[in-house]
Write an enzyme that holds these catalytic residues in place. Sequence first.
Site, PDB file in Angstrom:
ATOM      1  N   GLY A 182       0.833  -1.190   0.000  1.00 37.61           N
ATOM      2  CA  GLY A 182       0.000   0.000   0.000  1.00 37.61           C
ATOM      3  C   GLY A 182       0.867   1.239   0.000  1.00 37.61           C
ATOM      4  N   CYS A 183       0.404   2.260   0.642  1.00 41.87           N
ATOM      5  CA  CYS A 183       1.125   3.520   0.710  1.00 41.87           C
ATOM      6  C   CYS A 183       2.467   3.335   1.415  1.00 41.87           C
ATOM      7  CB  CYS A 183       0.268   4.534   1.469  1.00 41.87           C
ATOM      8  SG  CYS A 183       1.080   6.104   1.727  1.00 41.87           S
ATOM      9  N   PHE A 184       3.526   3.831   0.795  1.00 45.97           N
ATOM     10  CA  PHE A 184       4.859   3.628   1.386  1.00 45.97           C
ATOM     11  C   PHE A 184       5.050   4.371   2.690  1.00 45.97           C
ATOM     12  CE2 PHE A 184       6.533   6.321  -2.453  1.00 45.97           C
ATOM     13  CZ  PHE A 184       5.958   7.490  -1.980  1.00 45.97           C
TER      14      PHE A 184
END
Length: 176
Positions: free
Chosen positions: A9-11
């Site tokens: 997902g979002c880093f």
Amino acid sequence: MEKAILGGGCFWCLDTIFRRLKGVESVVSGYTGGHATDPDYRSVCEGLTGHAEVVEIMYDPSQIRYADLLEIFFAIHDPTTLNRQGYDTGTQYRSSIFTTDAAQEAEARHYVAQLEAKKIFDAPIVTQISPAGSFYPAEEEHQDYFERHGSAPYCRIVIAPKVRKFLEIFQNKLKS
């Protein structure tokens, strides 16, 4: 030092968690697994490059094992949703492990097989396991994002609960 490259997902979520681990020397948010050269945040988010948001983790295997990184990785994101983590959708948010050698690939595949055999998740794991290609560091504003922007709504609503869960489960793996 050894390297692990993980996308869940979002880093920003992965970055803040892996930075806190004993044996982790550095974490860099970035992009890999796509077809464009020198991708940037906007083009990746728009799905134009094929890249995943990932973190590149440099770690000391005498202090933390690759298996430990995988355990934490699978505990802090949902590996059963294709191209999605919560409200973040698109191939850039795919669950992915980019392996640096055959040993990492074998260990990642074995770990996923163990999770599947134990039926840890209610749905099949869709985590993509593939060889690492070129890694492109994200822009500076995306590095250590949660520490610098913890009061931002996304950080409070999405990242903070993941950090709390991580801290509860993995206290014994935290830096002093």
